[in-house]
Design a protein around this motif. Structure first.
Motif, PDB file in Angstrom:
ATOM      1  N   CYS A   1      -5.320 -11.042   4.101  1.00 38.38           N
ATOM      2  CA  CYS A   1      -4.918 -10.152   5.201  1.00 38.38           C
ATOM      3  C   CYS A   1      -3.936 -10.891   6.116  1.00 38.38           C
ATOM      4  CB  CYS A   1      -6.153  -9.723   5.979  1.00 38.38           C
ATOM      5  SG  CYS A   1      -5.817  -8.779   7.465  1.00 38.38           S
ATOM      6  N   THR A   2      -2.872 -10.215   6.505  1.00 45.03           N
ATOM      7  CA  THR A   2      -1.824 -10.875   7.285  1.00 45.03           C
ATOM      8  C   THR A   2      -2.188 -11.038   8.758  1.00 45.03           C
ATOM      9  OG1 THR A   2      -0.787  -8.697   7.505  1.00 45.03           O
ATOM     10  CG2 THR A   2       0.061 -10.142   5.772  1.00 45.03           C
TER      11      THR A   2
ATOM     12  N   ASN B   1      -2.443 -15.035  -1.543  1.00 41.00           N
ATOM     13  CA  ASN B   1      -3.307 -16.086  -2.072  1.00 41.00           C
ATOM     14  C   ASN B   1      -3.670 -15.819  -3.527  1.00 41.00           C
ATOM     15  OD1 ASN B   1      -3.864 -17.840   0.302  1.00 41.00           O
ATOM     16  ND2 ASN B   1      -4.534 -15.898   1.164  1.00 41.00           N
ATOM     17  N   ALA B   2      -3.691 -16.866  -4.301  1.00 41.45           N
ATOM     18  CA  ALA B   2      -3.971 -16.727  -5.734  1.00 41.45           C
ATOM     19  C   ALA B   2      -5.375 -16.210  -5.983  1.00 41.45           C
ATOM     20  CB  ALA B   2      -3.777 -18.084  -6.429  1.00 41.45           C
ATOM     21  N   PHE B   3      -6.256 -16.358  -4.984  1.00 39.14           N
ATOM     22  CA  PHE B   3      -7.631 -15.908  -5.194  1.00 39.14           C
ATOM     23  C   PHE B   3      -7.791 -14.400  -5.036  1.00 39.14           C
ATOM     24  CE2 PHE B   3      -7.583 -17.704  -0.775  1.00 39.14           C
ATOM     25  CZ  PHE B   3      -7.685 -16.505  -0.079  1.00 39.14           C
ATOM     26  N   THR B   4      -6.783 -13.703  -4.480  1.00 42.34           N
ATOM     27  CA  THR B   4      -6.905 -12.263  -4.246  1.00 42.34           C
ATOM     28  C   THR B   4      -6.492 -11.491  -5.495  1.00 42.34           C
ATOM     29  OG1 THR B   4      -6.473 -12.527  -1.895  1.00 42.34           O
ATOM     30  CG2 THR B   4      -6.164 -10.328  -2.819  1.00 42.34           C
ATOM     31  N   GLU B   5      -7.407 -10.685  -6.018  1.00 39.96           N
ATOM     32  CA  GLU B   5      -7.076  -9.894  -7.211  1.00 39.96           C
ATOM     33  C   GLU B   5      -6.585  -8.497  -6.845  1.00 39.96           C
ATOM     34  OE1 GLU B   5     -10.098  -9.619 -10.240  1.00 39.96           O
ATOM     35  OE2 GLU B   5      -8.715  -8.673 -11.647  1.00 39.96           O
ATOM     36  N   VAL B   6      -7.221  -7.869  -5.830  1.00 40.35           N
ATOM     37  CA  VAL B   6      -6.889  -6.484  -5.471  1.00 40.35           C
ATOM     38  C   VAL B   6      -6.846  -6.383  -3.952  1.00 40.35           C
ATOM     39  CG1 VAL B   6      -7.631  -4.071  -5.600  1.00 40.35           C
ATOM     40  CG2 VAL B   6      -8.063  -5.608  -7.526  1.00 40.35           C
ATOM     41  N   ALA B   7      -5.890  -5.638  -3.428  1.00 36.63           N
ATOM     42  CA  ALA B   7      -5.878  -5.320  -2.001  1.00 36.63           C
ATOM     43  C   ALA B   7      -5.274  -3.935  -1.810  1.00 36.63           C
ATOM     44  CB  ALA B   7      -5.082  -6.355  -1.204  1.00 36.63           C
ATOM     45  N   ALA B   8      -5.743  -3.235  -0.803  1.00 35.95           N
ATOM     46  CA  ALA B   8      -5.199  -1.918  -0.470  1.00 35.95           C
ATOM     47  C   ALA B   8      -5.326  -1.716   1.029  1.00 35.95           C
ATOM     48  CB  ALA B   8      -5.957  -0.818  -1.212  1.00 35.95           C
TER      49      ALA B   8
ATOM     50  N   GLY C   1      -2.175  -5.614   7.605  1.00 38.50           N
ATOM     51  CA  GLY C   1      -1.419  -5.756   6.363  1.00 38.50           C
ATOM     52  C   GLY C   1      -2.092  -6.705   5.387  1.00 38.50           C
ATOM     53  N   ASN C   2      -1.587  -6.700   4.152  1.00 39.01           N
ATOM     54  CA  ASN C   2      -2.050  -7.661   3.151  1.00 39.01           C
ATOM     55  C   ASN C   2      -0.868  -7.968   2.246  1.00 39.01           C
ATOM     56  OD1 ASN C   2      -3.226  -8.822   0.686  1.00 39.01           O
ATOM     57  ND2 ASN C   2      -5.177  -8.350   1.695  1.00 39.01           N
ATOM     58  N   ASP C   3      -0.535  -9.223   2.113  1.00 38.23           N
ATOM     59  CA  ASP C   3       0.642  -9.601   1.308  1.00 38.23           C
ATOM     60  C   ASP C   3       0.255 -10.255  -0.015  1.00 38.23           C
ATOM     61  OD1 ASP C   3      -0.285 -12.040   2.121  1.00 38.23           O
ATOM     62  OD2 ASP C   3       1.457 -12.552   3.343  1.00 38.23           O
ATOM     63  N   LEU C   4      -1.019 -10.158  -0.390  1.00 36.35           N
ATOM     64  CA  LEU C   4      -1.485 -10.714  -1.674  1.00 36.35           C
ATOM     65  C   LEU C   4      -1.012 -12.159  -1.837  1.00 36.35           C
ATOM     66  CD1 LEU C   4      -0.769  -7.543  -3.792  1.00 36.35           C
ATOM     67  CD2 LEU C   4      -3.032  -8.559  -3.523  1.00 36.35           C
TER      68      LEU C   4
END
Ligand SMILES: [Fe+2]
Length: 416
Positions: free
Chosen positions: A305-306, A375-382, A370-373
């Motif tokens: 999350c930004t 980090n390598a650990f994040t698989e899904v964001a909405a 916001g979420n800019d994906l």
């Protein structure tokens, strides 16, 4: 530093039971203890004892904001809280297998703080219920009962029974969306709710709690809700008065079927309480044999999350204990979007069977972040209002995230 007395006094509650129409002595030691007027998390003075039940009614005695939670074993107990005008002290629950009820329990009542304009809070705990059983109940007192409602007790602890729960958090100052989200969750008929904190914008404002529980009318009276304290609850008395949870109501565990839920508070009143919870959680997880271990708290250890991002302190302090303790899901809010990590072990991707999957379900109405994906650990964001439904059945856990319109955002399946 010694623990404040508030944290040491279990918020046990009791009621006496009369079996209507039965000329027998009431069962001994139902619930036990007494109902205390809860203090705020920063207040280490001794709690006051609530007013025991008395059949007195004020000018506006009809119960409202009736809601359910657990202060003890979900398979055999239920805690009920409701509100009335200030002068009504009648605090009774009638309950049974049908609308003849058959049993009556007494509770106790209290004011929130010194402001009697907020009316009276009533709290009663039912004990010695039968696991896996639907009960009818109504609260209030003779002539002033709430509408009939039902609740269903949990299966026996350890029983491999299928169940479903809903997860959300962060309604903050948007209770209209919280109401819509409850309607959307209702269509999935969860057995109970997990709320990851920040129900309101300012915990000290009782009007915000009134709006939150008003939106919950028709929902929170028949499905128990387990609360994690968020930073916007601010450790105020309103929060502790309106929830009934085990122990200090901040960190505790509950068993539901073959699942073990660990609830934590990451916005603590006393320095060292996060460390204290780490030690408590390590011992708690070591003591359970439940197949499914699930953690609930407010601030995500892992997040792209930004606005807030990851909480590195919790990554260091709590995540290793959760991962070593077999926690399959770490459920949080705070970062207003939906996010799911890959299954992680020491911050690195692993299999779902071996790692802890970190889920942020923070979309119950608060302004979205916001979420800019990144980090390598994040698989899904909405970035949308959202809730999560978790199904546990036949050795499989299925997590499905939905937006407010009912569209599927994500699905995650694991076996243990
Ligand atoms: Fe928050």
């Amino acid at each position: 530093m010694p623990l404040p007395l508030f944290l040491l006094v279990p918020l046990l509650a009791c009621h006496t039971i009369e079996k209507i129409g039965l000329d027998t002595a009431p069962p001994a030691n139902l619930c036990g203890g007494e109902i205390f007027v809860p203090l705020a998390g920063y207040d280490d003075s001794s709690p006051d004892l609530a007013d025991a039940h008395a059949a007195r009614f004020g000018a506006d005695p009809e119960p409202y904001h009736v809601h359910l939670s657990w202060a003890d074993d979900p398979s055999t107990t239920m805690a009920l809280i409701w509100r009335t005008d200030a002068d009504t002290t009648a605090t009774q629950v009638q309950y049974g297998l049908d609308t003849d009820y058959g049993s009556t329990g007494n509770g106790a009542s209290f004011f929130v703080g010194v402001d009697q304009a907020n009316g009276r809070v009533h709290e009663a705990h039912l004990c010695e219920l039968t696991p896996g059983t639907t009960y009818h109940y109504r609260v209030g007192g003779e002539g002033h009962w709430s509408a009939d409602a039902t609740f269903t007790t949990a299966p026996n602890p350890g029983e491999a029974a299928p169940f479903r729960f809903a997860v959300t958090g962060d309604s903050r100052d948007n209770q209209a969306t919280w109401g819509l989200l409850l309607d959307a969750m209702e269509s999935h008929a969860p057995d109970f709710y997990l709320f990851s904190g920040d129900a309101v914008d300012l915990g000290v404002n009782m009007s915000e709690w009134d709006a939150w529980f008003a939106a919950g009318e028709g929902h929170l009276d028949h499905r128990p809700l387990v609360f994690a304290h968020g930073n916007h609850e601010f450790q105020v008395q309103n929060y502790y008065a309106l929830v009934a949870q085990p122990g200090n109501e901040q960190w505790f565990s509950l068993d539901y079927a073959d699942a073990h839920f660990v609830v934590l508070n990451d916005t603590v009143a006393t320095a060292g309480d996060r460390e204290l919870q780490a030690a408590w959680m390590e011992a708690d997880l070591a003591a359970t044999e439940a197949k499914w271990r699930i953690a609930l708290h407010h601030m995500p250890a892992y997040s792209s999350c930004t606005t807030h991002g990851s909480n590195v302190d919790l990554q260091t302090l709590w995540s290793p204990i959760e991962e070593a303790g077999g926690v399959v899901l770490d459920l949080t809010g705070h970062n207003h979007n939906y996010e799911r990590s890959y299954p992680l072990l020491d911050g690195a991707q692993t299999t779902a069977e071996l790692g802890t999957t970190y889920v942020v379900a923070a979309g119950a109405g608060a302004v979205l972040y916001g979420n800019d994906l990144s980090n390598a650990f994040t698989e899904v964001a909405a970035v949308t209002e959202n809730f999560v439904i978790v199904d546990v059945a036949d050795g499989t856990l299925t997590l499905t995230a939905y937006d407010l319109g009912g569209n599927v955002l994500d699905r995650f399946v694991t076996t243990r």
